[in-house]
Design a protein around this motif. Structure first.
Motif, PDB file in Angstrom:
ATOM      1  N   GLY A 133     -20.340   4.595   9.623  1.00 49.24           N
ATOM      2  CA  GLY A 133     -20.937   3.308   9.336  1.00 49.24           C
ATOM      3  C   GLY A 133     -22.385   3.158   9.787  1.00 49.24           C
ATOM      4  O   GLY A 133     -22.910   2.038   9.795  1.00 49.24           O
ATOM      5  N   GLN A 134     -23.034   4.230  10.110  1.00 48.48           N
ATOM      6  CA  GLN A 134     -24.453   4.161  10.508  1.00 48.48           C
ATOM      7  C   GLN A 134     -25.307   4.380   9.251  1.00 48.48           C
ATOM      8  O   GLN A 134     -25.933   5.422   9.072  1.00 48.48           O
ATOM      9  N   PHE A 135     -25.304   3.342   8.389  1.00 50.50           N
ATOM     10  CA  PHE A 135     -25.974   3.487   7.078  1.00 50.50           C
ATOM     11  C   PHE A 135     -27.497   3.540   7.212  1.00 50.50           C
ATOM     12  O   PHE A 135     -28.175   4.176   6.401  1.00 50.50           O
ATOM     13  N   GLY A 191     -20.520   8.757  20.682  1.00 53.29           N
ATOM     14  CA  GLY A 191     -20.741   7.446  20.123  1.00 53.29           C
ATOM     15  C   GLY A 191     -21.946   7.445  19.209  1.00 53.29           C
ATOM     16  O   GLY A 191     -22.497   8.490  18.835  1.00 53.29           O
ATOM     17  N   ASP A 192     -22.374   6.196  18.850  1.00 52.85           N
ATOM     18  CA  ASP A 192     -23.531   6.075  17.947  1.00 52.85           C
ATOM     19  C   ASP A 192     -24.778   6.681  18.556  1.00 52.85           C
ATOM     20  O   ASP A 192     -25.602   7.275  17.852  1.00 52.85           O
ATOM     21  N   ALA A 193     -24.942   6.539  19.873  1.00 53.66           N
ATOM     22  CA  ALA A 193     -26.156   7.055  20.529  1.00 53.66           C
ATOM     23  C   ALA A 193     -26.209   8.567  20.448  1.00 53.66           C
ATOM     24  O   ALA A 193     -27.257   9.163  20.148  1.00 53.66           O
ATOM     25  N   GLU A 194     -25.075   9.229  20.709  1.00 55.55           N
ATOM     26  CA  GLU A 194     -25.063  10.686  20.656  1.00 55.55           C
ATOM     27  C   GLU A 194     -25.315  11.177  19.227  1.00 55.55           C
ATOM     28  O   GLU A 194     -26.034  12.143  18.991  1.00 55.55           O
ATOM     29  N   ARG A 195     -24.656  10.460  18.251  1.00 58.68           N
ATOM     30  CA  ARG A 195     -24.861  10.887  16.861  1.00 58.68           C
ATOM     31  C   ARG A 195     -26.324  10.693  16.439  1.00 58.68           C
ATOM     32  O   ARG A 195     -26.897  11.509  15.733  1.00 58.68           O
ATOM     33  N   ALA A 196     -26.955   9.578  16.845  1.00 59.69           N
ATOM     34  CA  ALA A 196     -28.363   9.325  16.509  1.00 59.69           C
ATOM     35  C   ALA A 196     -29.262  10.372  17.150  1.00 59.69           C
ATOM     36  O   ALA A 196     -30.217  10.871  16.532  1.00 59.69           O
ATOM     37  N   SER A 197     -28.966  10.725  18.376  1.00 57.91           N
ATOM     38  CA  SER A 197     -29.776  11.752  19.050  1.00 57.91           C
ATOM     39  C   SER A 197     -29.656  13.106  18.349  1.00 57.91           C
ATOM     40  O   SER A 197     -30.621  13.844  18.167  1.00 57.91           O
ATOM     41  N   THR A 198     -28.409  13.433  17.962  1.00 57.73           N
ATOM     42  CA  THR A 198     -28.195  14.701  17.235  1.00 57.73           C
ATOM     43  C   THR A 198     -28.949  14.689  15.904  1.00 57.73           C
ATOM     44  O   THR A 198     -29.557  15.683  15.484  1.00 57.73           O
ATOM     45  N   GLY A 199     -28.905  13.540  15.214  1.00 53.24           N
ATOM     46  CA  GLY A 199     -29.656  13.432  13.949  1.00 53.24           C
ATOM     47  C   GLY A 199     -31.135  13.586  14.164  1.00 53.24           C
ATOM     48  O   GLY A 199     -31.837  14.185  13.337  1.00 53.24           O
ATOM     49  N   LEU A 200     -31.647  13.059  15.310  1.00 50.74           N
ATOM     50  CA  LEU A 200     -33.075  13.196  15.607  1.00 50.74           C
ATOM     51  C   LEU A 200     -33.433  14.666  15.858  1.00 50.74           C
ATOM     52  O   LEU A 200     -34.465  15.166  15.377  1.00 50.74           O
ATOM     53  N   ALA A 251     -29.157   5.017   9.583  1.00 51.01           N
ATOM     54  CA  ALA A 251     -29.494   6.408   9.931  1.00 51.01           C
ATOM     55  C   ALA A 251     -29.316   7.321   8.722  1.00 51.01           C
ATOM     56  O   ALA A 251     -30.097   8.250   8.493  1.00 51.01           O
ATOM     57  N   ALA A 252     -28.259   7.015   7.910  1.00 51.32           N
ATOM     58  CA  ALA A 252     -28.041   7.841   6.719  1.00 51.32           C
ATOM     59  C   ALA A 252     -29.208   7.731   5.735  1.00 51.32           C
ATOM     60  O   ALA A 252     -29.681   8.719   5.167  1.00 51.32           O
ATOM     61  N   MET A 253     -29.666   6.476   5.499  1.00 47.55           N
ATOM     62  CA  MET A 253     -30.797   6.276   4.582  1.00 47.55           C
ATOM     63  C   MET A 253     -32.054   6.928   5.120  1.00 47.55           C
ATOM     64  O   MET A 253     -32.871   7.481   4.357  1.00 47.55           O
ATOM     65  N   SER A 254     -32.268   6.868   6.426  1.00 48.24           N
ATOM     66  CA  SER A 254     -33.438   7.510   7.033  1.00 48.24           C
ATOM     67  C   SER A 254     -33.429   9.025   6.767  1.00 48.24           C
ATOM     68  O   SER A 254     -34.454   9.640   6.471  1.00 48.24           O
ATOM     69  N   MET A 255     -32.205   9.595   6.858  1.00 48.05           N
ATOM     70  CA  MET A 255     -32.108  11.049   6.602  1.00 48.05           C
ATOM     71  C   MET A 255     -32.381  11.373   5.134  1.00 48.05           C
ATOM     72  O   MET A 255     -32.992  12.406   4.818  1.00 48.05           O
ATOM     73  N   VAL A 256     -31.933  10.451   4.244  1.00 52.68           N
ATOM     74  CA  VAL A 256     -32.208  10.657   2.814  1.00 52.68           C
ATOM     75  C   VAL A 256     -33.713  10.662   2.555  1.00 52.68           C
ATOM     76  O   VAL A 256     -34.249  11.523   1.849  1.00 52.68           O
ATOM     77  N   VAL A 257     -34.401   9.646   3.135  1.00 49.67           N
ATOM     78  CA  VAL A 257     -35.864   9.568   2.948  1.00 49.67           C
ATOM     79  C   VAL A 257     -36.535  10.820   3.514  1.00 49.67           C
ATOM     80  O   VAL A 257     -37.465  11.372   2.926  1.00 49.67           O
ATOM     81  N   LEU A 258     -36.044  11.276   4.650  1.00 46.59           N
ATOM     82  CA  LEU A 258     -36.619  12.481   5.266  1.00 46.59           C
ATOM     83  C   LEU A 258     -36.461  13.697   4.354  1.00 46.59           C
ATOM     84  O   LEU A 258     -37.396  14.474   4.153  1.00 46.59           O
ATOM     85  N   LEU A 259     -35.271  13.820   3.772  1.00 50.63           N
ATOM     86  CA  LEU A 259     -35.038  14.983   2.892  1.00 50.63           C
ATOM     87  C   LEU A 259     -35.930  14.947   1.644  1.00 50.63           C
ATOM     88  O   LEU A 259     -36.457  15.975   1.189  1.00 50.63           O
ATOM     89  N   VAL A 260     -36.090  13.725   1.074  1.00 45.22           N
ATOM     90  CA  VAL A 260     -36.962  13.602  -0.103  1.00 45.22           C
ATOM     91  C   VAL A 260     -38.401  13.972   0.266  1.00 45.22           C
ATOM     92  O   VAL A 260     -39.096  14.702  -0.452  1.00 45.22           O
ATOM     93  N   ALA A 261     -38.876  13.446   1.411  1.00 48.54           N
ATOM     94  CA  ALA A 261     -40.237  13.729   1.848  1.00 48.54           C
ATOM     95  C   ALA A 261     -40.426  15.229   2.117  1.00 48.54           C
ATOM     96  O   ALA A 261     -41.444  15.828   1.782  1.00 48.54           O
ATOM     97  N   VAL A 262     -39.407  15.778   2.768  1.00 51.52           N
ATOM     98  CA  VAL A 262     -39.480  17.214   3.076  1.00 51.52           C
ATOM     99  C   VAL A 262     -39.514  18.041   1.787  1.00 51.52           C
ATOM    100  O   VAL A 262     -40.256  19.020   1.668  1.00 51.52           O
ATOM    101  N   ALA A 263     -38.653  17.653   0.810  1.00 51.92           N
ATOM    102  CA  ALA A 263     -38.624  18.399  -0.462  1.00 51.92           C
ATOM    103  C   ALA A 263     -39.992  18.364  -1.157  1.00 51.92           C
ATOM    104  O   ALA A 263     -40.496  19.387  -1.654  1.00 51.92           O
ATOM    105  N   TYR A 264     -40.587  17.180  -1.204  1.00 52.63           N
ATOM    106  CA  TYR A 264     -41.906  17.067  -1.833  1.00 52.63           C
ATOM    107  C   TYR A 264     -42.956  17.841  -1.040  1.00 52.63           C
ATOM    108  O   TYR A 264     -43.781  18.578  -1.597  1.00 52.63           O
ATOM    109  N   GLY A 265     -42.912  17.650   0.266  1.00 50.48           N
ATOM    110  CA  GLY A 265     -43.932  18.305   1.102  1.00 50.48           C
ATOM    111  C   GLY A 265     -43.842  19.819   1.064  1.00 50.48           C
ATOM    112  O   GLY A 265     -44.853  20.516   0.956  1.00 50.48           O
ATOM    113  N   VAL A 266     -42.613  20.330   1.144  1.00 47.09           N
ATOM    114  CA  VAL A 266     -42.475  21.785   1.164  1.00 47.09           C
ATOM    115  C   VAL A 266     -42.901  22.405  -0.166  1.00 47.09           C
ATOM    116  O   VAL A 266     -43.454  23.506  -0.223  1.00 47.09           O
TER     117      VAL A 266
END
Length: 774
Positions: free
Chosen positions: A167-169, A119-128, A171-186
């Motif tokens: 439909g967990q938009f 469910g959403d909880a398992e997917r959110a945990s996996t994303g974390l 969480a999707a946007m959070s991952m996008v922000v994370l990737l941008v931050a990671v790209a800049y930071g790395v």
């Protein structure tokens, strides 16, 4: 720094990117085990989340795929080990990116595959969990951004797509922000890491170079490091420094620096000036460079060259002096030897020309300052050349050493003697105000140097001629005084030697005249200014002409008739006598062919001609060109030829005598007469000098006795005698009674032109024919 270059996808010019990537990927090896543990822990957490939710087979498949890709990644990390590897190429970077991509694809299994069953909880945990892995990769592999970019890009895009699909938009946007931050930071971390690595590598390289230089410096045979503390005691002694001190390191450490290098002077307090200078600099705590110090190591004196710089602690307080040193004893001794050789003569140990000129310059300045006089004496040894030629240069050198010792013993406090070169010496008198001092020095030099010498069982006699000049009267410069003293010496030699002559202004005129005569004499033959005259020699009984002596004359276009007494010595000194003598020989032989066959021609031969290697050949050429019978040529020589090299003189004369020529000994009795000459060479004639003839005409008992002795000796040796300088009938009669074979002089004929000489025979023939007709 370009982003593609940081990622390893481009190699811009201007930098060593292979080396930079080696620095980047060295971190992968260092963190590989930690990363494997983190991946395993995260995988267990995800499998725990989906246990009972997702099928067991798919969870097992994920575990197997992840383990396999992690093993491949671990093996790939070993390629970047820095053991002997200093460069990483783009192929290695891409290979590592592919293994990282495989690991990322393995993680896509729980992100996308497990999400169908949970469910959403398992997917959110996996994303974390995935976010933790991406951030951990950023921290662990920030120096190598390509691995983080590949892992984050693949897993992040998979997570974003999964969240959007379900439909967990948010969480999707959070991952996008994370990737941008990671790209800049790395990217930033990679740039900082590369810059820091470069700086660290530069420091390490410089440290290595410095260590290498210090090691080479320490191992150098002549150089060392030294250091003293506040109390000027040795600290941190290097092995080379201890070796230079001649002591073990443990004995050197803590000892007073000056005590170690001063030797016995430490007890007496009598330090060399250079050690005083060093002590003062250490006391003043100042820097110094290339300070030359005389030290005592044991009982041996050495020369050190030291440099030092004060040491300051962290608070800026003085903590001692550190520096470098080297042993320059050999260089110092070599420089001292060079300086000695530059100023002293090696054979006699007397000052040489350089030192004499310096001393004369000082004397001139002293005389000008105090209104006094100085003097310069030039000394030339008489008859020294004959010693060199007859006994060899080794004996000559030993003789010069004895001469220098005698000169040195004669010198007073204000006098300096030295050797100019060859057999020439000089004396500088600093104070010659006393008018008689110069003469006393010159006379004492002549008297002392004229005494006999004992060299290699030979008793040798040489004299000394002295020429002097007084400064500033005779010259204001060193060059003027030396030139004028040389002119005076030349006059002393001209006057017979063993004399002292002072400079006179008239000597300049004589020298200038001599220079002009020499210049004109060099062109005399070309301009046909040289000619021959002939003086008859008659039989003492019949008064018939038996020979002519060829005499050379010079009628200069600029100087008029020049006396042979003037130009012949110049010709001998400049060796112009050789071509002139050859011309005289050829001309005389040619002229003699016009005379009756019983009449000879006598030609004077200079020692310079006789010692020419081709002298005999020149005689042969003259006889051949003229057609004259060799028996009609008589060569006249003086006894001086035997003073240079008797063996060479004898060999040359024997060669021309073998041709049939005869040899006459001229001026017998006035030179260095020796009966040995008459025994060695078969002379045909002995010529009695005119001075004895004039003396006999004045009833001089000595002259009469000498002429009688010469005649008796010549008769016993089957030689003829010729009396020179007969000017009257009375003298001719006297010479006839004394037994001379031939007579030469103005009474029987002055030197005449060739045509006039030929007329003598024509007139004689006419007189004979007239008597026969009568």
């Amino acid at each position: 720094m370009p982003i593609l270059a940081i990622l390893g996808l481009a190699d811009p010019a201007g930098m060593d990117w292979g080396r930079l990537r080696a620095l980047q990927y060295a971190q992968i090896v260092a963190t590989s085990r930690v990363r494997m543990v983190v991946h395993a822990a995260c995988a267990l957490l995800v499998m725990w989340l989906y246990a009972g939710v997702a099928p067991a087979w798919i969870i097992g498949l994920f575990a197997a795929v992840l383990m396999g890709t992690l093993v491949l990644a671990l093996r790939s990390d070993k390629e970047f080990s820095t053991d002997g590897q200093i460069r990483v190429g783009r192929e290695q970077v891409l290979r590592r990116a592919r293994t990282t991509g495989a690991v990322a694809l393995a993680w896509c299994v729980p992100v996308a595959g497990f999400a169908v069953f949970g469910g959403d909880a398992e997917r959110a945990s996996t994303g974390l969990v995935l976010a933790v892995l991406i951030l951990g990769s950023t921290l662990a592999l920030g120096a190598a951004p390509m691995a983080t970019a590949v892992f984050g890009g693949i897993t992040g895009l998979a997570a974003i797509a999964t969240f959007a699909w379900f439909g967990q938009f948010g969480a999707a946007m959070s991952m996008v922000v994370l990737l941008v931050a990671v790209a800049y930071g790395v990217t930033s971390v990679a740039h900082i890491h590369i810059t820091a690595s470069l700086a660290q590598a530069g420091v390490a390289e410089q440290s290595e170079v410095v260590s290498l230089l210090l090691r080479e410096f320490e191992e150098n045979e002549a150089d060392w490091l030294w250091q003293i503390d506040l109390n000027r005691r040795i600290r941190g002694a290097s092995p080379r420094f201890a070796f230079a001190l001649g002591k073990p390191i443990e004995e050197v450490e803590g000892m007073p620096f000056l005590e170690l290098i001063s030797g016995e002077a430490w007890e007496t307090g009598q330090f060399p000036p250079s050690l005083h200078d060093l002590a003062d600099r250490l006391k003043r705590r100042e820097s110094f460079s290339n300070l030359l110090v005389k030290v005592s190591i044991g009982r041996e004196h050495r020369w050190w060259e030291l440099s030092g710089t004060p040491i300051l602690d962290n608070s800026g307080a003085y903590a001692g002096i550190r520096g470098v040193g080297s042993d320059v004893t050999e260089q110092r001794e070599s420089s001292e030897k060079i300086a000695y050789l530059a100023r002293y003569d090696t054979l006699t140990a007397l000052p040489n020309r350089l030192m004499l000129t310096e001393a004369l310059g000082d004397a001139l300045r002293y005389a000008e300052q105090w209104r006094t006089r100085c003097a310069f004496l030039m000394i030339d040894l008489d008859r020294f050349k004959s010693v060199n030629d007859s006994l060899g240069h080794l004996v000559g050198d030993k003789l010069l050493a004895q001469v220098s010792a005698r000169l040195k013993a004669l010198m007073g406090e204000s006098e300096l003697c030295g050797r100019l070169g060859g057999d020439e010496f000089a004396i500088v008198i600093r104070d010659a105000s006393d008018r008689g001092s110069l003469e006393r020095v010159a006379r004492s030099v002549i008297a002392r140097l004229s005494q006999p010498y004992e060299v290699d069982h030979h008793t040798l006699y040489v004299g000394a001629s002295v020429g002097s000049a007084i400064g500033p009267r005779d010259g204001n410069t060193v060059e003027e005084l030396m030139r004028n003293a040389d002119l005076a010496l030349y006059r002393a030699k001209d006057d017979g030697g063993n004399e002292h002559r002072s400079y006179e202004p008239s000597l300049h005129a004589n020298a200038e005249e001599r220079r002009q005569l020499e210049f004109a004499l060099r062109q005399a033959l070309e301009k046909s200014e040289i000619e021959l005259v002939y003086q008859p020699v008659v039989d003492s009984r019949t008064e018939a002409v038996v020979s002519f002596e060829a005499l050379v004359r010079w009628n200069s276009a600029h100087h008029g008739p020049v006396s042979p007494g003037k130009f012949v010595p110049i010709a001998e000194d400049t060796r112009l006598i050789v071509p002139i003598g050859t011309w005289v020989l050829e001309q005389a032989c040619r002229e003699a062919t016009r005379w009756p066959e019983h009449v000879r021609v006598a030609v004077n031969v200079s020692p310079e001609q006789l010692f020419e290697p081709d002298f005999a050949s020149a005689v042969v050429r003259a006889l051949t060109a003229s057609g004259l019978d060799a028996r009609r040529l008589e060569l006249e020589v003086t006894e001086s030829i035997f003073l240079r090299d008797p063996s060479v003189a004898r060999a040359s004369l024997e060669q021309v005598m073998a041709l049939g020529c005869t040899v006459a000994l001229d001026d017998f009795g006035i030179g260095y007469s020796s009966l040995g000459y008459l025994r060695k060479i078969s002379f045909s004639t002995i010529k009695v000098d005119r001075s004895f003839v004039q003396g006999a005409a004045q009833n001089s008992a000595e002259s009469l006795a000498i002429i009688r002795a010469v005649v008796a000796m010549a008769d016993s040796l089957e030689m003829t005698t010729t009396a020179e300088g007969v000017e009257s009938a009375e003298e001719a009669e006297l010479i006839r009674k004394l037994g001379c074979t031939k007579i030469q002089g103005y009474y029987f004929g002055r030197p005449m032109q060739a045509d006039d000489a030929l007329k003598l025979f024509r007139r004689r023939r006419a007189d004979v024919e007239e008597r026969l007709r009568a």
